[in-house]
Design an enzyme around this catalytic site. Structure first.
Site, PDB file in Angstrom:
ATOM      1  N   CYS A  72       0.831  -1.211   0.000  1.00 36.39           N
ATOM      2  CA  CYS A  72       0.000   0.000   0.000  1.00 36.39           C
ATOM      3  C   CYS A  72       0.867   1.262   0.000  1.00 36.39           C
ATOM      4  CB  CYS A  72      -0.909  -0.064   1.232  1.00 36.39           C
ATOM      5  SG  CYS A  72      -1.705   1.473   1.677  1.00 36.39           S
ATOM      6  N   CYS A 118       0.179   3.849   2.721  1.00 32.37           N
ATOM      7  CA  CYS A 118       0.634   3.324   4.026  1.00 32.37           C
ATOM      8  C   CYS A 118       2.116   3.623   4.219  1.00 32.37           C
ATOM      9  CB  CYS A 118       0.419   1.811   4.106  1.00 32.37           C
ATOM     10  SG  CYS A 118      -1.310   1.320   3.985  1.00 32.37           S
TER      11      CYS A 118
END
Length: 118
Positions: A40, A43
């Site tokens: 991600c 993230c």
């Protein structure tokens, strides 16, 4: 055993997750859980910011859970997108921020720290 990542504690097993959650609940302080994934992008973008917050706020417990590593935990907490930040106090979900939103994350932590029992 949970690995220390700055002050953000990575929970790599369900046992470590339960242990850290219990420790946080025992302190009656604010727990911020970062539900993340290695693939991600947002993230990875927010991770250094979270580590900085953890250094500045030693009385807040910061936990990190990789949703691919701990699928059952992510499922139990109904995490649908990453990053998702859950704000817990004494085992109860107080708030939630979805997405790599620095300002909202900071404001939500400040809001719940103000109401934290000292």
């Amino acid at each position: 055993m949970a690995a220390e990542e700055g002050q953000v504690i990575g929970c790599h097993t369900v046992e470590a997750w339960n242990e850290q959650l219990q420790k946080g609940n025992d302190t009656k302080g604010l727990i911020v859980v970062d539900f993340t994934a290695s693939w991600c992008g947002p993230c990875r973008f927010i991770a250094p910011f979270l580590a900085e917050l953890a250094k500045k706020l030693p009385n807040v417990t910061f936990l990190k859970v990789d949703v691919d590593e701990l699928k059952t935990v992510a499922h139990e907490w109904a995490v649908e997108s990453m990053p998702t930040f859950m704000f817990l106090k004494e085992g109860k979900i107080m708030d939630k921020v979805v997405g790599a939103k620095k300002d909202e994350l900071q404001q939500t932590i400040a809001k719940h720290m103000a109401t934290a029992s000292t």
